[in-house]
Design an enzyme around this catalytic site. Structure first.
Site, PDB file in Angstrom:
ATOM      1  N   PHE A 246       0.799  -1.233   0.000  1.00 15.48           N
ATOM      2  CA  PHE A 246       0.000   0.000   0.000  1.00 15.48           C
ATOM      3  C   PHE A 246       0.824   1.272   0.000  1.00 15.48           C
ATOM      4  CE2 PHE A 246      -2.182  -3.250   2.680  1.00 15.48           C
ATOM      5  CZ  PHE A 246      -3.077  -3.687   1.729  1.00 15.48           C
ATOM      6  N   THR A 600     -10.031 -10.760 -10.106  1.00 13.93           N
ATOM      7  CA  THR A 600      -9.153 -10.061  -9.170  1.00 13.93           C
ATOM      8  C   THR A 600      -9.355  -8.549  -9.235  1.00 13.93           C
ATOM      9  OG1 THR A 600      -7.387 -10.184 -10.834  1.00 13.93           O
ATOM     10  CG2 THR A 600      -7.406 -11.867  -9.114  1.00 13.93           C
ATOM     11  N   GLY A 667      -5.217   0.943 -14.754  1.00 10.51           N
ATOM     12  CA  GLY A 667      -4.827   0.770 -13.362  1.00 10.51           C
ATOM     13  C   GLY A 667      -6.001   0.944 -12.434  1.00 10.51           C
ATOM     14  N   GLY A 669      -5.633  -0.196  -8.779  1.00  9.26           N
ATOM     15  CA  GLY A 669      -5.253  -0.498  -7.399  1.00  9.26           C
ATOM     16  C   GLY A 669      -5.658   0.551  -6.390  1.00  9.26           C
ATOM     17  N   GLU A 670      -5.811   1.810  -6.824  1.00  9.35           N
ATOM     18  CA  GLU A 670      -6.045   2.884  -5.864  1.00  9.35           C
ATOM     19  C   GLU A 670      -7.357   3.633  -6.045  1.00  9.35           C
ATOM     20  OE1 GLU A 670      -1.625   4.436  -4.926  1.00  9.35           O
ATOM     21  OE2 GLU A 670      -1.995   3.610  -6.908  1.00  9.35           O
TER      22      GLU A 670
END
Length: 712
Positions: A246, A600, A667, A669-670
């Site tokens: 993270f 995922t 992307g 992830g955030e």
């Protein structure tokens, strides 16, 4: 509605939902993490941290400790190897924090003052707790607040442009029909990855070999080489499995201490941080104080957008929490200004934490926009539509793709937004007041240079080698799908090797750049292999290998605004008799380019949204001004969302083709974190009629606000 393939991909493996290739190993315990790999003659190091906030070390009483059972060494500023902490690494400037045991100064509580090495971890811990360190204390300052007169403008860096401005702000504010001018604050927050930071260092035939938990072994190996003045080829860092990161797992004290100790003792040394040590040593999200001014015409169109964000940093190394960058992307205005200011305090250095900048910045901006919608009498989604930019609001650059409004349209349909009564405080179920809120989300879609190798093996399988880091995102599986798609073979025929600096340079797992960066390199190499195989002939015993390097391709990219976008929706219930806030459901709809693995990907987005919920209602590290240290540096006192706090959470995406992009991946992830806290806080306002501008929305704050409300 869900998109799994698009014009940027060959149809096939990419877009098919696949379980993680290492999933069985992880659930059965076969997957080994950095603190679990066995070595002969392994010694254990235990860090000793300062108990004072600002001081000089006057003595380290190591002789009694050296006489304790099993103790092999005590490293401190008086005897540690000298290192070069003045190098310029990934941060773009020297980072003295990694200069472990180089001087007698203590800049904050939790600063490493010694390392005790022993035969067992139990012996090391007992000796570390017995080590007496004497200090000459000095006055310290850890008080963060808005309005400090010692706040300053940070220097521009590759990471952030401190200030950005266009138009005459004050002129556009004057005479505006509606004005929001408010301050919003977020507290100090911590990563708390499930796997603690751990590293084992040893010398192996003249090479430094480090088994580590990090977000990029290319990054860590390069920094260790510079720090210890080593030939880069003589340093190998391996990171096979990582239990969360993270933003916190770069180069930290534990790797440096382990390398120092193995150099001294000439045997493997392992250093693992405790949970409490992680609260001091691996960075955190700085608290922020943000002033937002929004001036609008009578129809809600923005005349002026002004956002100033203040964060703290240490006296050792500057870090900027880029909370004011989000507005440079999201909303158009005639005049636009965003500024960052920093104050130096006697605290540990902050660092990147999932969705750095955008997470706290979105709380301020999206709350302020909700307030403006209320003043204008305009639906919050309609207000965003009216202020949708055609190009970068500050840069003027074209967007690679921007499907934010499609996210709001789909989200509103699925959430039932059209049935919402905009008036606050009207819906009730027994003792619960109910409300709904929304917020926009955006996060940059960056890319970093990566190299990859793909081999067609003689047995008909394929091996992918790329120095990616799987920090829990399913990187191995994603790279197998990308390679299989380019090779036009079944993913079961693809093996992926990652997490080893010997595999060559590759981008880190950070900034939502990993899958895009690695996937590009893997696709180029795999496509090359497929072309060679198409020429015919038998595959030789050594296989057919193709290598790629994306440096030139990245350089050739046109200048554009590249971002993922999303719309967050929340429904909450508020008990004004106890102050309890319960989220009942969250919905996030995203536009993030090609979705490589829907299984995922959805997990990533839901995980981010859960984090945003935790940010809204729970997370808050409290620092004691008298001691300079935390009062809740563990998971008993630092509250995070637990299973009982997590309601129905849905995450999905809309089609987001990126014209002309060679990869199409953006992307994810955030972006799941961004906007959730604002959506929840906006829903609390809709439920109660009371605005909360300070996170977290704790029960005591709800009760106090209710008590301050006329007629409450």
């Amino acid at each position: 509605m869900t998109t799994t393939t698009g014009p940027n991909t060959a149809t096939g493996a990419v877009g098919s939902g696949r379980t993680r290739v290492e999933g069985r190993d992880k659930v059965t315990g076969a997957a080994r993490y950095a603190g679990e790999v066995p070595f002969a003659r392994l010694a254990h190091g235990w860090l000793v941290l300062s108990t004072v906030a600002k001081a000089r070390i006057t003595a380290v009483a190591d002789e009694p400790v050296l006489a304790m059972p099993g103790v092999l060494a005590v490293l401190h500023h008086g005897n540690a190897p000298r290192v070069d902490a003045g190098y310029v690494g990934m941060l773009g400037r020297p980072n003295p924090v990694v200069g472990l045991f180089q001087h007698d100064r203590v800049p904050f509580v939790g600063w490493p003052v010694a390392l005790v090495v022993a035969e067992t971890s139990e012996q090391a811990r007992e000796a570390a707790e017995a080590l007496a360190v004497s200090y000459e204390e000095e006055p310290h300052d850890v008080a963060f607040r808005a309005g400090r007169d010692d706040a300053y403008r940070p220097e521009d860096s590759p990471m952030v442009r401190a200030d950005a401005e266009k138009g005459d702000l004050e002129a556009r504010i004057e005479g505006a029909a509606f004005l929001v001018d408010e301050e919003y604050t977020t507290p100090e927050e911590h990563h708390c990855a499930m796997e603690p930071h751990a590293a084992t260092a040893r010398w192996d035939d003249g090479r430094l070999d480090v088994i580590d938990s990090n977000q990029g072994s290319t990054w860590v190996s390069a920094e260790l080489a510079q720090l210890f003045s080593l030939d880069p080829a003589s340093v190998r860092v391996r990171s096979e499995h990582i239990g969360g990161a993270f933003g916190s797992k770069g180069l930290s004290a534990h790797q440096v201490a382990a390398v120092m100790a193995t150099t001294l003792l000439q045997r493997p040394v392992r250093v693992v941080m405790t949970r409490r040590q992680m609260f001091s040593l691996v960075g955190y999200r700085s608290p922020t104080a943000q002033r937002v001014r929004l001036a609008a015409d009578a129809d809600g169109r923005l005349r002026a957008f002004d956002h100033e964000a203040l964060n703290l940093t240490s006296t050792v190394h500057e870090f900027v929490e880029t909370s004011a960058v989000l507005g440079r992307v999201l909303y158009d205005a005639d005049a636009h200004r965003s500024r960052h200011r920093v104050v130096r305090l006697d605290v540990p250095t902050p660092t990147w934490m999932r969705a750095p900048g955008e997470a706290p910045g979105s709380f301020a901006i999206e709350s302020a926009l909700d307030e403006l919608a209320g003043k204008c009498g305009v639906d919050p989604i309609a207000l965003r539509v009216r202020n949708e930019p055609a190009a970068g609001p500050v840069s003027g650059l074209p967007f690679s793709s921007r499907n934010l409004l499609a996210c709001f349209e789909e989200g509103a349909r699925r959430f039932g937004w059209a049935d919402r009564d905009p008036r606050p405080g009207l819906r009730r179920e027994g003792r619960w007041l109910l409300g709904t809120g929304t917020a926009a989300a955006s996060y940059p879609s960056g890319v970093g240079r990566s190299t990859a190798a793909v081999t067609a093996e003689a047995d008909g399988t394929f091996t992918v080698r790329i120095n990616a880091a799987d920090i829990g995102t399913g990187a191995r599986t994603a790279m197998a799908l990308v390679a299989a798609d380019a090779l036009q073979v079944n993913p079961d025929r693809v093996r992926v090797r990652i997490g080893d600096s010997d595999l060559g340079p590759a981008a880190i797992a950070g900034g939502s750049t990993g899958t895009r960066s690695w996937g590009w390199a893997v696709r180029l190499a795999a496509s090359d292999v497929r072309e060679r195989l198409a020429l015919g002939g038998a595959v030789p015993p050594e296989g057919i290998t193709a290598r790629s390097d994306t440096a030139d391709a990245i350089e050739a990219l046109p200048e554009q605004e590249r971002h993922s976008f999303g719309a967050q929706f929340a429904e909450v219930a508020v008990d004004i008799t106890t102050g309890e806030v319960r989220a009942r459901r969250l919905l996030g709809i995203f536009a993030a380019g090609v979705i490589v693995n829907p299984l995922t990907a959805r997990s990533q987005l839901i995980g981010g949204m859960t984090w945003g919920l935790s940010m809204a209602l729970h997370e808050e590290a409290v620092r004691d001004e008298a001691s300079g240290g935390h009062v809740n540096a563990d998971l008993a006192g630092y509250h995070v969302a637990a299973h009982a706090d997590v309601p129905l959470i849905e995450a999905d995406w809309v089609d987001d083709h990126v014209p002309g992009d060679p990869v199409g991946i953006k992307g994810i992830g955030e972006i799941g974190v961004v906007g959730v806290a604002a959506a929840v806080a906006n829903a609390v306002w809709h439920a109660t009629g009371v605005r909360h501008r300070h996170l977290p929305v704790r029960p005591d704050r709800v009760l106090r606000a209710a008590g301050d409300t006329p007629g409450a």
